[in-house]
Motif scaffolding. Structure first.
Motif, PDB file in Angstrom:
ATOM      1  N   LEU A  20     -13.391 -21.466  55.284  1.00 43.14           N
ATOM      2  CA  LEU A  20     -13.440 -20.324  54.379  1.00 43.14           C
ATOM      3  C   LEU A  20     -14.629 -20.363  53.437  1.00 43.14           C
ATOM      4  CD1 LEU A  20      -9.655 -20.493  53.414  1.00 43.14           C
ATOM      5  CD2 LEU A  20     -10.714 -19.151  55.238  1.00 43.14           C
ATOM      6  N   VAL A  21     -15.341 -21.490  53.389  1.00 40.88           N
ATOM      7  CA  VAL A  21     -16.329 -21.659  52.320  1.00 40.88           C
ATOM      8  C   VAL A  21     -17.697 -22.204  52.731  1.00 40.88           C
ATOM      9  CG1 VAL A  21     -14.650 -21.880  50.445  1.00 40.88           C
ATOM     10  CG2 VAL A  21     -15.297 -23.904  51.753  1.00 40.88           C
ATOM     11  N   SER A  22     -17.774 -22.924  53.866  1.00 37.73           N
ATOM     12  CA  SER A  22     -19.003 -23.686  54.135  1.00 37.73           C
ATOM     13  C   SER A  22     -20.206 -22.803  54.451  1.00 37.73           C
ATOM     14  CB  SER A  22     -18.778 -24.615  55.332  1.00 37.73           C
ATOM     15  OG  SER A  22     -17.881 -25.638  55.004  1.00 37.73           O
ATOM     16  N   ALA A  59     -10.829 -22.027  42.292  1.00 41.46           N
ATOM     17  CA  ALA A  59      -9.564 -21.287  42.417  1.00 41.46           C
ATOM     18  C   ALA A  59      -8.481 -22.184  42.993  1.00 41.46           C
ATOM     19  CB  ALA A  59      -9.753 -20.065  43.320  1.00 41.46           C
ATOM     20  N   ARG A  60      -7.285 -22.028  42.468  1.00 43.88           N
ATOM     21  CA  ARG A  60      -6.103 -22.748  42.950  1.00 43.88           C
ATOM     22  C   ARG A  60      -5.022 -21.707  43.182  1.00 43.88           C
ATOM     23  NH1 ARG A  60      -9.684 -25.641  43.602  1.00 43.88           N
ATOM     24  NH2 ARG A  60     -10.217 -27.528  42.462  1.00 43.88           N
ATOM     25  N   GLY A  61      -4.979 -21.100  44.344  1.00 44.02           N
ATOM     26  CA  GLY A  61      -4.071 -19.980  44.565  1.00 44.02           C
ATOM     27  C   GLY A  61      -4.662 -18.698  44.002  1.00 44.02           C
ATOM     28  N   VAL A  86     -10.899 -25.649  55.810  1.00 42.71           N
ATOM     29  CA  VAL A  86     -11.848 -25.993  54.739  1.00 42.71           C
ATOM     30  C   VAL A  86     -11.825 -24.891  53.665  1.00 42.71           C
ATOM     31  CG1 VAL A  86     -14.223 -26.623  54.188  1.00 42.71           C
ATOM     32  CG2 VAL A  86     -13.281 -27.187  56.435  1.00 42.71           C
ATOM     33  N   GLY A  87     -11.560 -25.329  52.406  1.00 43.56           N
ATOM     34  CA  GLY A  87     -11.373 -24.357  51.315  1.00 43.56           C
ATOM     35  C   GLY A  87      -9.902 -24.031  51.172  1.00 43.56           C
ATOM     36  N   ALA A  88      -9.054 -25.050  51.402  1.00 42.14           N
ATOM     37  CA  ALA A  88      -7.620 -24.821  51.588  1.00 42.14           C
ATOM     38  C   ALA A  88      -6.866 -24.475  50.308  1.00 42.14           C
ATOM     39  CB  ALA A  88      -6.983 -26.065  52.226  1.00 42.14           C
TER      40      ALA A  88
HETATM   41  N1  LIG Z   1     -14.777 -12.314  56.076  1.00 42.05           N
HETATM   42  C1  LIG Z   1     -13.650 -11.828  55.558  1.00 42.05           C
HETATM   43  O1  LIG Z   1     -13.018 -10.912  56.120  1.00 42.05           O
HETATM   44  C2  LIG Z   1     -13.108 -12.427  54.297  1.00 42.05           C
HETATM   45  C3  LIG Z   1     -11.828 -12.107  53.865  1.00 42.05           C
HETATM   46  C4  LIG Z   1     -11.335 -12.746  52.717  1.00 42.05           C
HETATM   47  C5  LIG Z   1     -12.129 -13.651  52.031  1.00 42.05           C
HETATM   48  N2  LIG Z   1     -13.389 -13.889  52.473  1.00 42.05           N
HETATM   49  C6  LIG Z   1     -14.241 -14.868  51.776  1.00 42.05           C
HETATM   50  O2  LIG Z   1     -13.695 -16.162  52.017  1.00 42.05           O
HETATM   51  C7  LIG Z   1     -13.984 -16.998  50.895  1.00 42.05           C
HETATM   52  C8  LIG Z   1     -12.689 -17.639  50.401  1.00 42.05           C
HETATM   53  O3  LIG Z   1     -11.867 -16.630  49.829  1.00 42.05           O
HETATM   54  P1  LIG Z   1     -10.704 -17.024  48.822  1.00 42.05           P
HETATM   55  O4  LIG Z   1     -10.105 -15.756  48.350  1.00 42.05           O
HETATM   56  O5  LIG Z   1      -9.850 -18.070  49.410  1.00 42.05           O
HETATM   57  O6  LIG Z   1     -11.584 -17.678  47.643  1.00 42.05           O
HETATM   58  P2  LIG Z   1     -11.074 -18.537  46.419  1.00 42.05           P
HETATM   59  O7  LIG Z   1      -9.714 -18.100  46.010  1.00 42.05           O
HETATM   60  O8  LIG Z   1     -12.174 -18.536  45.426  1.00 42.05           O
HETATM   61  O9  LIG Z   1     -10.878 -20.019  47.026  1.00 42.05           O
HETATM   62  C9  LIG Z   1     -11.911 -20.793  47.546  1.00 42.05           C
HETATM   63  C10 LIG Z   1     -11.426 -22.247  47.544  1.00 42.05           C
HETATM   64  O10 LIG Z   1     -12.323 -23.077  48.271  1.00 42.05           O
HETATM   65  C11 LIG Z   1     -12.584 -24.239  47.492  1.00 42.05           C
HETATM   66  N3  LIG Z   1     -13.873 -24.778  47.927  1.00 42.05           N
HETATM   67  C12 LIG Z   1     -15.106 -24.287  47.665  1.00 42.05           C
HETATM   68  N4  LIG Z   1     -16.041 -25.045  48.292  1.00 42.05           N
HETATM   69  C13 LIG Z   1     -15.371 -26.026  48.940  1.00 42.05           C
HETATM   70  C14 LIG Z   1     -15.777 -27.098  49.772  1.00 42.05           C
HETATM   71  N5  LIG Z   1     -17.070 -27.305  50.041  1.00 42.05           N
HETATM   72  N6  LIG Z   1     -14.831 -27.914  50.293  1.00 42.05           N
HETATM   73  C15 LIG Z   1     -13.529 -27.706  50.034  1.00 42.05           C
HETATM   74  N7  LIG Z   1     -13.064 -26.699  49.279  1.00 42.05           N
HETATM   75  C16 LIG Z   1     -14.001 -25.873  48.724  1.00 42.05           C
HETATM   76  C17 LIG Z   1     -12.536 -23.747  46.064  1.00 42.05           C
HETATM   77  O11 LIG Z   1     -12.292 -24.770  45.123  1.00 42.05           O
HETATM   78  P3  LIG Z   1     -13.529 -25.481  44.352  1.00 42.05           P
HETATM   79  O12 LIG Z   1     -14.436 -24.383  43.888  1.00 42.05           O
HETATM   80  O13 LIG Z   1     -12.856 -26.247  43.261  1.00 42.05           O
HETATM   81  O14 LIG Z   1     -14.167 -26.357  45.377  1.00 42.05           O
HETATM   82  C18 LIG Z   1     -11.315 -22.829  46.130  1.00 42.05           C
HETATM   83  O15 LIG Z   1     -10.114 -23.576  46.008  1.00 42.05           O
HETATM   84  C19 LIG Z   1     -14.675 -16.107  49.856  1.00 42.05           C
HETATM   85  O16 LIG Z   1     -16.074 -16.250  49.979  1.00 42.05           O
HETATM   86  C20 LIG Z   1     -14.252 -14.708  50.273  1.00 42.05           C
HETATM   87  O17 LIG Z   1     -15.156 -13.703  49.835  1.00 42.05           O
HETATM   88  C21 LIG Z   1     -13.907 -13.314  53.584  1.00 42.05           C
END
Ligand SMILES: NC(=O)c1ccc[n+]([C@@H]2O[C@H](COP(=O)([O-])OP(=O)(O)OC[C@H]3O[C@@H](n4cnc5c(N)ncnc54)[C@H](OP(=O)(O)O)[C@@H]3O)[C@@H](O)[C@H]2O)c1
Length: 314
Positions: A218-220, A306-308, A151-153
């Motif tokens: 990754l997002v929920s 974000a997209r990549g 999720v959040g792919a």
């Molecule tokens: N705990 C850890 O160690 C750790 C490490 C790395 C990252 N993180 C966290 O993990 C999260 C993701 O990181 P990232 O770098 O991949 O962020 P990112 O580059 O901003 O990507 C997030 C993706 O999720 C999509 N998205 C958001 N809500 C969604 C939903 N309900 N259903 C499907 N897709 C959804 C977004 O697109 P849309 O906005 O268009 O939906 C975007 O494509 C962030 O909050 C980051 O801080 C945590």
């Protein structure tokens, strides 16, 4: 030198002039060629670490970088002047050095690896995003033939989870908002669900009535995570990067709940660089922007979509 910094927690990022850092005995001075944008960057600027680490202002933003070693301390023998490197910087006082800058210092024995033969923008995109992706798959024990609901792919971490899981012959069910099967399929996803209208639990259940082996979310928030977690077969694993997995709730079904907090190492970065050199992963770069556009990139990362990866080129 020029850098992008905030003057207070929650302040607007601005291009500022700050002193070029000087390497300590065990440090490298790196001329930054590229810095990657991660949601963590604005979370730190908003004070996410305010109670756990000392900070200094102006607080230079950014962690993940690639560049060239231009100087080093007497004890920083791991790399030489002229070496191309990539890695991550985060140490107290937070903001004294950052990746959104022309130069940074980093401990030579810290989170630094060789970027020889790599495009700096691609190398800079690896540490947090690809590092977390690999960390999640290893923490979850993801193996060939398993089915993973991701999720959040379509974002920074998710595009790497998709590729690294597919390379292990796992079946990735990619949940995006607005990114279709063509885009995610090109990265190795077996199936893509668009959750633009809300979470997609019923559609996944109807396609996979026996459930999935793993949830990598990754997002929920806690509510959506709990709904997706009901799709996991008994004995499976549920991982959250948002710290919303409830071990007690899932333990009854023998599902392991992991709130994943990535701890990277230079060795892990070496492995990711090898994956990139061997063309086993690609780096989906959404935008390459100058330092003057870093504030806009941060604002867009906050808004989502974000997209990549977005990369800053000082
Ligand atoms: N705990 C850890 O160690 C750790 C490490 C790395 C990252 N993180 C966290 O993990 C999260 C993701 O990181 P990232 O770098 O991949 O962020 P990112 O580059 O901003 O990507 C997030 C993706 O999720 C999509 N998205 C958001 N809500 C969604 C939903 N309900 N259903 C499907 N897709 C959804 C977004 O697109 P849309 O906005 O268009 O939906 C975007 O494509 C962030 O909050 C980051 O801080 C945590």
């Amino acid at each position: 030198m020029r850098a992008v910094a905030v003057n207070e927690f929650g302040g607007d990022p601005k291009v500022v002039d700050v002193a070029k850092p000087t390497p300590g005995r065990d440090e490298l001075l790196v001329e930054v060629a590229a810095a990657a944008v991660n949601p963590f960057d604005w979370k730190v600027a908003d004070g996410m670490l305010a109670t756990s680490m000392e900070h200094t202002f102006p607080l230079v933003l950014g962690m993940d970088f690639a560049g060239t070693v231009v100087d080093r301390g007497a004890d920083a023998a791991q790399f030489s002047v002229g070496d191309r490197v990539f890695g991550s910087v985060l140490r107290a006082p937070v903001g004294a050095v950052g990746a959104y800058a022309e130069f940074l210092t980093v401990p030579a024995a810290g989170l630094v690896a060789s970027a020889a033969g790599l495009d700096p923008a691609q190398a800079a995109a690896l540490p947090t995003a690809a590092g977390t992706a690999l960390g999640l798959l290893e923490a979850g024990g993801i193996r060939a033939d398993q089915t993973i609901l991701l999720v959040g792919a379509a974002g920074g971490v998710g595009t790497f989870v998709t590729q690294l899981a597919a390379a292990r012959d796992a079946r990735v069910l990619a949940v995006t908002r607005g990114v279709g099967a063509a885009g995610m399929g090109a990265l190795g996803a077996a199936k893509t669900y668009d959750a633009t209208g809300g979470i997609v639990v019923d559609r996944v259940r109807s396609d996979y009535p026996d459930g999935v082996d793993a949830l990598v979310d990754l997002v929920s928030d806690a509510t959506d995570f709990a709904a997706y977690a009901r799709l996991i077969r008994d004995g499976g694993v549920a991982l959250s990067t948002q710290f919303v997995a409830d071990p007690q709730e899932l333990a009854g079904r023998g599902v392991e709940a992991i709130n994943h907090n990535q701890r990277s190492t230079a060795e892990l970065y070496d492995r990711l660089a090898d994956e990139l050199r061997a063309h086993r992963i690609t780096v989906p770069i959404e935008a390459r922007l100058p330092l003057t556009d870093a504030a806009g990139a941060i604002a867009r990362s906050r808004l989502g979509g974000a997209r990549g990866k977005t990369v800053i080129l000082p």
